[in-house]
Scaffold this active site. Structure first.
Site, PDB file in Angstrom:
ATOM      1  N   TRP A  18      -1.150  -4.377   9.772  1.00 26.89           N
ATOM      2  CA  TRP A  18      -1.950  -3.217   9.221  1.00 26.89           C
ATOM      3  C   TRP A  18      -2.426  -2.965  10.642  1.00 26.89           C
ATOM      4  CZ3 TRP A  18      -0.700   0.186   5.974  1.00 26.89           C
ATOM      5  CH2 TRP A  18       0.206  -0.938   4.857  1.00 26.89           C
ATOM      6  N   ASP A  60     -10.519  -1.391   8.924  1.00 28.46           N
ATOM      7  CA  ASP A  60     -10.090  -0.841   7.722  1.00 28.46           C
ATOM      8  C   ASP A  60     -10.260  -2.460   6.835  1.00 28.46           C
ATOM      9  OD1 ASP A  60      -8.629  -1.312   5.509  1.00 28.46           O
ATOM     10  OD2 ASP A  60      -6.496  -0.618   7.028  1.00 28.46           O
ATOM     11  N   LYS A  79      -7.003  -1.445  -4.297  1.00 30.28           N
ATOM     12  CA  LYS A  79      -7.079  -3.256  -4.108  1.00 30.28           C
ATOM     13  C   LYS A  79      -7.879  -3.467  -4.588  1.00 30.28           C
ATOM     14  CE  LYS A  79      -3.982  -2.901  -0.566  1.00 30.28           C
ATOM     15  NZ  LYS A  79      -3.085  -2.695  -0.023  1.00 30.28           N
TER      16      LYS A  79
END
Length: 359
Positions: A101, A171, A195
């Site tokens: 990511w 993030d 999530k």
């Protein structure tokens, strides 16, 4: 058969939240409307929105000098919107590379500015977080970006980096709301909701208000944080139903003692799984112990030819979506807030059984 969903996202939601959303599906609080049907500017949805934001501010102790935005596009969209909104005439942004990511964030930012990769864990296959004293930061960078929990690699920052006067951006998609967080240590915190915070479709952006004046002139209005803040995230139609369900999740968290209580539960779940992994050679987790994620636990079987059989047996026992990300293979157990301790215990029991039969 009881089912445990170990998906990395969209992920398991609290059963109580799903039951309440189901009960309110056709008629929200006697309004005669589903939340899906409401005008985003009507009094009914505005009340939902206001409570959702207030509850999030309570959970994370978000100070008044931070704006809270409910946007669309996920964290990947924010990878572009961060340089668009934060460069402020500067040319360089610093990034710390801790996995897949982080790499996506770096790739996107390079379209808008010069990216300095100030530290990277690639030398050890992204199995650790580089120590702060190894970072080679740019003194006048627009910002420093980290991914504080790598969903794929299972690496998590268990500390908040000090970047001085340069804004720290994170993030936090896969561990936001899993533990208390000092918001004031960051200039920007962003996270896809799917999530720990709700269903896919809404992205949380928490931004210090003094950073709202740094957007590039090319920034579209819908993606301009200042314009969205001035319009209470309603410059365009927001993802109303996703915001509503996120609000139910926030209520669920508050009713269970908030983030300190949730952290305690998450520590117990992660310890149960990691303690077993550390006692067996049949499975292995590659991440350095102090950098292990509490939310995403990747592991591999010593004999990877047994992967398919392991997954088949897990599914037969009601343990779903344990297959690792295609980029790294193996297995991955995502044990977010809504995963109960007995789900992790069921997984450990099955892992022990499978090892005995195939070891």
């Amino acid at each position: 058969m009881k089912v445990f969903n170990f998906s990395a996202g969209p992920a398991v939601l609290p059963r109580e939240v799903l039951e309440r959303a189901s009960a309110e599906m056709l008629d929200w609080h006697g309004s005669g409307m589903s939340v899906m049907e409401m005008s985003h500017r009507g009094k009914e949805f505005m009340s939902i929105f206001a409570k959702t934001e207030a509850d999030l501010r309570t959970l994370l102790a978000i100070p008044a000098d931070y704006a809270v935005l409910f946007l669309q596009g996920g964290a990947i969209a924010e990878n572009a919107l961060i340089p668009m909104n934060l460069l402020g005439g500067k040319k360089v942004a610093d990034y710390i590379n801790t996995g897949e990511w982080s790499k996506k964030s770096i790739k996107e930012a390079k379209k808008y500015c010069q990216v300095n990769v100030a530290a990277s864990a690639e030398d050890q296959s992204f199995t650790y977080v580089p120590a702060r004293d190894t970072w080679k930061l740019t003194p006048d960078a627009a910002y420093v970006h980290i991914c504080s929990n790598e969903t794929i690699g299972g690496v998590e920052y268990n500390w908040t980096p000090d970047t001085g006067s340069v804004p720290l951006v994170t993030d936090a998609s896969s561990h936001i709301l899993s533990r208390p967080l000092d918001v004031t240590g960051y200039g920007v915190i962003y996270a896809g909701a799917q999530k720990n915070a709700g269903p896919a479709g809404v992205t949380l952006v928490i931004v210090r208000k003094d950073l709202l004046d740094r957007a590039l002139p090319i920034t579209p209005s819908a993606f301009h944080w200042k314009e969205q803040a001035e319009n209470e995230s309603m410059l365009n139609t927001p993802p109303t139903y996703s915001i509503y369900v996120a609000g139910l999740v926030f209520e669920w968290l508050l009713a269970r003692g908030g983030l300190a209580a949730m952290e305690s539960r998450n520590v117990a779940k992660a310890k149960l799984l990691y303690d077993y992994l550390d006692t067996t050679e049949f499975y292995r987790n590659p991440v350095r112990k102090q950098d292990r994620s509490r939310m995403n636990v990747p592991f591999k079987l010593r004999d990877e030819t047994l992967d398919a059989a392991f997954l088949k047996g897990a599914e037969a026992r009601g343990m779903l979506q344990l297959k690792g990300h295609r980029s790294v293979g193996g297995m991955r157990a995502s044990i977010y807030n809504a995963m109960p301790l007995d789900g992790v215990q069921a997984l450990v029991d099955y892992m022990q059984e499978f090892a005995r039969k195939n070891g």
